[in-house]
Motif scaffolding. Structure first.
Motif, PDB file in Angstrom:
ATOM      1  N   TYR A  42     -13.524   0.704 -35.467  1.00  0.00           N
ATOM      2  CA  TYR A  42     -14.575   1.292 -36.266  1.00  0.00           C
ATOM      3  C   TYR A  42     -13.987   1.499 -37.657  1.00  0.00           C
ATOM      4  O   TYR A  42     -12.975   2.194 -37.788  1.00  0.00           O
ATOM      5  N   ASP A  80     -16.666  -2.847 -35.717  1.00  0.00           N
ATOM      6  CA  ASP A  80     -17.651  -2.152 -34.897  1.00  0.00           C
ATOM      7  C   ASP A  80     -18.270  -1.086 -35.795  1.00  0.00           C
ATOM      8  O   ASP A  80     -17.890   0.068 -35.741  1.00  0.00           O
ATOM      9  N   THR A 127     -20.666  -5.965 -36.801  1.00  0.00           N
ATOM     10  CA  THR A 127     -21.843  -5.699 -35.960  1.00  0.00           C
ATOM     11  C   THR A 127     -23.061  -5.289 -36.773  1.00  0.00           C
ATOM     12  O   THR A 127     -24.186  -5.395 -36.294  1.00  0.00           O
ATOM     13  N   TYR A 494     -22.476   0.880 -28.320  1.00  0.00           N
ATOM     14  CA  TYR A 494     -21.817   0.154 -27.236  1.00  0.00           C
ATOM     15  C   TYR A 494     -22.545  -1.141 -26.880  1.00  0.00           C
ATOM     16  O   TYR A 494     -21.952  -2.030 -26.269  1.00  0.00           O
ATOM     17  N   SER A 497     -20.907  -3.730 -28.967  1.00  0.00           N
ATOM     18  CA  SER A 497     -19.525  -4.053 -28.612  1.00  0.00           C
ATOM     19  C   SER A 497     -19.419  -4.661 -27.217  1.00  0.00           C
ATOM     20  O   SER A 497     -18.332  -4.967 -26.768  1.00  0.00           O
ATOM     21  N   TYR A 500     -19.158  -8.828 -28.315  1.00  0.00           N
ATOM     22  CA  TYR A 500     -18.597  -9.375 -29.552  1.00  0.00           C
ATOM     23  C   TYR A 500     -17.497 -10.391 -29.295  1.00  0.00           C
ATOM     24  O   TYR A 500     -17.291 -11.325 -30.063  1.00  0.00           O
ATOM     25  N   HIS A 537     -17.011   1.176 -22.657  1.00  0.00           N
ATOM     26  CA  HIS A 537     -17.074  -0.183 -23.199  1.00  0.00           C
ATOM     27  C   HIS A 537     -16.675  -1.230 -22.167  1.00  0.00           C
ATOM     28  O   HIS A 537     -17.296  -2.293 -22.060  1.00  0.00           O
ATOM     29  N   SER A 541     -19.319  -3.979 -20.733  1.00  0.00           N
ATOM     30  CA  SER A 541     -19.027  -5.390 -20.962  1.00  0.00           C
ATOM     31  C   SER A 541     -19.028  -6.157 -19.645  1.00  0.00           C
ATOM     32  O   SER A 541     -19.536  -7.282 -19.575  1.00  0.00           O
TER      33      SER A 541
END
Length: 816
Positions: A42, A80, A127, A494, A497, A500, A537, A541
């Motif tokens: 971030y 992010d 993002t 989230y 992410s 990505y 995360h 994912s």
RNA sequence: GGGCGAGUGGCGGAACCGGUAUACGCGGCGGACUUAAAAUCCGCUGGCCAUAACAGGCCUUGUGGGUUCGAGUCCCACCUCGCCCACCA
């Protein structure tokens, strides 16, 4: 002779690497790939932190090692960048998040480039870029199309400071993850969810195959929280109502002497007898006034009140009282339980306090507590004498046959709440039509771009600041063409992410989110480095990847996104506290670089400080040590060059001490990098350099020296890329050291030409003997027995046993 | 309460399969170079006993036990610390 000055060489090589594009990755079916990446950052306003540097140094060292070994390596970075800090900054200063984010990214990028990471910068993604979130929105639409994105009115966590709902994963001990002093509240709101629970079993089963730290795997298992049991119906006496409970221990049904409903349970009002109305109402009111933080206190004494009605235990046929108590949670199971006070600790506390009967229905296995264990069934009619686990299956089958129970599996995990009542996020691509309801934005109309506004503060009623962007909100319904309104919630960060790493494999595609051929080439991520997001995360994912595999957008065999998770520890300040601006204990990595230590010494130090997975406190003196080491590497090369230039390169040789030292170092550094033991790999490099200096001092820097110096540069390259590159060039080698291959060692040179063995007498080391390398077991034993000191200590006695450990020791056992 | 992990010099740590505990670095001490300092280089650096010195002896990986010729490493019990989960029925 040139002095080692990182400032002279580091920026120079950073520019040259960039110009030569040596880190650009291209799919190549003929070469094995390695995909190495860190969890993308971030881009905060406070810049790069020593913790980031640790994480990225680990990542880059792995990437460079594999690249040198000939792997086709993909490593890159992205941002992010959606999230609250930028929005809060905008509320405070009026600076649009678009602007502050761009500024922060530029600054992070400059700092990272100054550290010499081998990223393929052509794959950088952000993002918050509409070209990226267009595809995040597209994925939302696909989930919506497949019934995996839905809206539901529900009681949800709400942070009064952020003025937004929170996902369960973002609530820690009843408090917002961003505001640890403010208890989160609960609000009834209509919210968007992703149906992660559909994949609960798959996500759980997949954990077993992952090469992840056991701790992280346990946390994910815990979070999913699968428990198998049964739902059992209790009929209410003198009523047509039944109460459903969930239990993992149907084998204790004969011991159920009361029932408890959560205060919020919808049946509570109907089951409350007239005489109990006032009591019950005041109890519920008291329970609701408690914060969730208070309700989750486990040490609290049990409270509750009877409803005045009775249920029939379907096993015993007995009438048992129905209570309400706040230790039963509406969120889990059915919100109602059967109370088995003999075999459940909480029920026991409750029954003891309120004088309810306690009936034992099994004898625990010897030494076990009566709570939660297994044992031999008693006081349970036809089931007496069975093992509890056996009865568990029997009674569910029997009750099922009567139609009053069924097998049931419960999960702790809830669906993923993704809507946020905040501006700085990817808009949810939905249009609400009074006639057609929630209508997806047509794919051709993506992205739904965030409009620029001037006032970012949410109104607090559950609508984001986007609600005030009237021109943006009012649209026509894609389905009927009538007037309609855009969804004003944005997506949880989230969501951005969760995919990505796929976009990295095909970052500029404007036709598809990614080309499956490219993703299938690079995925899964071979090494994923980070120190956070153990559940959130990484679980999200895994969920999305399974959905993508279901759609055929990624091969089924690649549906686990992360093959090996490299979860690094945290860096504390020197005083053991968290680094923070207000405490004034923040170590700025770039300041250390500029002070003259350079990026190489900083990176090396962060790898050397401890095993990567451990938390460490920053030692302010430590970086001087790795700088000194690099200086010694530099001087060794300079001294060699000054001689070489006079005499010309010398010939190679065989089994000399220099070649031995080189072989030993190459093997050790290779092994250590393979097992990610960076700190010992650096130590091995230091030992190698120390040994080279010793050999030089004793005049051994002859024939094998050029090879020794060459391999030193190649071994140092993954850790300290700039000095390695500079020396490589100074030594006169062509091209970049980073693609110059990895040195090999000669196994024959690893054994020393003399054998030094310890001699133990009854387990104590008493002497050391030196033998020719060719000596065998018999020679070693004879030499040990003939050693003067051993002879003296033996005093004429014969050992009862002689143990020989090749290359290590001879152990003599003497009995008194 | 449940789960996971960790306790080794003044400090960060090493010892990967049970085989010479304390590699490597920081810090400290002594020395060389220097008018001086920094930088650099060299030596010493777990504790106790002992010695003029060389040699030597004993102790030491949180505590106590066990297995083994041999244990930081394996087993049992306990203590301490850290993290995660936690009225999940």
């Amino acid at each position: 002779m040139r002095r080692y000055n990182p400032a002279d060489i580091e920026p120079k090589w950073q520019r040259q690497w960039d110009d030569a594009k040596i880190y650009q990755a291209t799919e190549d079916a003929d070469r094995p790939k390695t995909y190495v990446t860190a969890m993308f950052p971030y881009p905060s306003g406070s810049g790069l932190h020593v913790g980031h540097v640790r994480n990225y140094s680990i990542t880059d060292t792995i990437a460079r090692f594999h690249r040198q070994r000939g792997q086709n390596v993909l490593t890159t970075i992205g941002w992010d960048a959606f999230g609250l800090p930028a929005e809060n900054y905008a509320i405070k200063t009026g600076v649009p998040p678009q602007q502050s984010t761009a500024r922060n990214i530029a600054s992070f990028k400059t700092q990272l480039q100054r550290l010499g990471m081998s990223y393929d910068w052509s794959r950088e993604i952000t993002t918050t870029d509409p070209k990226y979130y267009r595809w995040t929105q597209w994925i939302f639409l696909q989930l919506f199309k497949h019934g995996l994105a839905y809206q539901k009115e529900s009681l949800q966590w709400w942070c009064p400071v952020c003025k937004t709902v929170l996902a369960n994963e973002q609530v820690i001990n009843g408090r917002c993850w961003r505001h640890e002093d403010t208890p989160a509240e609960k609000k009834w709101l209509k919210q968007w969810f992703f149906r992660i629970t559909k994949y609960a079993d798959q996500l759980l089963d997949g954990i077993g195959d992952l090469e992840w730290p056991a701790k992280i795997k346990a946390m994910q298992r815990n979070w999913i929280g699968k428990s198998k049991g049964a739902e059992i119906d209790f009929t209410v006496a003198d009523s047509s109502e039944t109460i459903q409970v969930f239990t993992t221990r149907p084998d204790t049904l004969y011991g159920a002497t009361f029932m408890v409903l959560a205060p919020e349970h919808p049946q509570v009002p109907r089951l409350t007898a007239a005489a109990n109305k006032a009591e019950v109402a005041s109890y519920i009111k008291a329970a609701q006034s408690k914060s969730d933080v208070e309700r989750m206190e486990t040490e609290r004494e049990k409270t509750g009140t009877p409803l005045g009605s009775y249920a029939i235990n379907p096993a015993t046929g007995q009438k048992i009282p129905v209570w309400t108590a706040d230790y039963v949670l509406m969120d889990y199971g059915t919100g109602a339980i059967m109370g088995v006070p003999a075999h459940d600790e909480r029920d026991n506390q409750f029954a003891t306090k309120f004088g309810l009967p306690i009936a034992r229905v099994y004898d625990p296995v010897k030494g076990d507590s009566p709570y939660g264990g297994e044992g031999k069934v008693k006081n349970s009619g036809e089931y007496n004498g069975m093992a509890t686990h056996q009865m568990r299956e029997r009674i569910v089958a029997d009750l099922s046959a009567r139609g009053v129970a069924r097998e049931k599996t419960n999960y702790r995990m809830r669906d993923w709440l993704i809507s946020r009542q905040r501006y700085w996020g990817a808009p949810i691509p939905i249009i609400h039509c009074p006639k057609d309801g929630a209508v997806p934005v047509p794919e051709a109309d993506l992205p739904v771009t965030l409009p620029e506004i001037s006032d970012y503060l949410p109104d607090g009623s559950g609508t984001s600041a986007l609600g005030r962007a009237k021109g943006w909100v009012s649209v026509t319904c894609p389905s009927c063409g009538g007037p309609a309104k855009r969804e004003t919630d944005t997506m949880d960060g989230y969501a951005c992410s969760s995919w990505y790493y796929l976009r990295y494999t095909d970052p500029h595609n404007n036709r598809l989110a990614w080309d499956p051929a490219k993703a299938n080439y690079w995925m899964p991520i071979d090494y994923y480095c980070g120190g956070d997001h153990a559940v959130s995360h990484l679980l999200y994912s895994r969920f999305w990847m399974r959905f993508f595999a279901d759609q055929g957008w990624i091969e089924r065999t690649r549906q686990e996104p992360v093959h090996r998770l490299v979860f690094n520890g945290y860096i504390y300040a020197h005083d053991g506290q968290k680094m923070s601006k207000s405490k004034g204990n923040v170590v700025d990595p770039l300041e250390l670089v500029e002070q003259g230590y350079g990026a190489d010494a900083l990176r090396l130090y962060e790898l050397f400080i401890a095993p990567y997975e451990l938390d460490v406190a920053w030692d302010p003196g430590g970086i001087a040590g790795t700088y000194r080491f690099l200086n010694r590497v530099w001087m060794l090369a300079q001294e060699y060059l000054s001689v070489k230039n006079k005499n010309g390169p010398a010939a190679k040789s065989g089994a000399d001490p220099v070649s031995r030292a080189r072989s030993k170092a190459v093997k050790k550094v290779t092994d250590d990098l393979e097992r990610l033991s960076f700190n010992t790999a650096v130590a091995a490099l230091m030992e190698y350099v120390n040994e080279l200096y010793r050999l030089k001092a004793s005049g051994m820097d002859g024939q094998a020296w050029p090879e020794a110096v060459k391999d030193l540069a190649r071994l140092v390259a993954p850790f300290a890329p700039h000095i390695a590159e500079e020396l490589w060039q100074q030594l006169g080698y062509e091209g970049s050291v980073h693609v110059a291959g990895w040195p090999a060692w000669d196994e024959n040179l690893l054994a020393a030409n003399t054998l030094v063995l310890a001699v133990q007498l009854n387990g104590r080391v008493r002497a050391e003997i030196t033998l020719p390398a060719t000596a065998g077991e018999a020679d070693a034993k004879t030499a040990a027995l003939n050693n003067a000191k051993i002879k003296r200590l033996l005093g004429g006695k014969q050992p009862a046993r002689i143990i020989y450990v090749p290359g290590r020791l001879v152990s003599l056992v003497v009995k008194d």
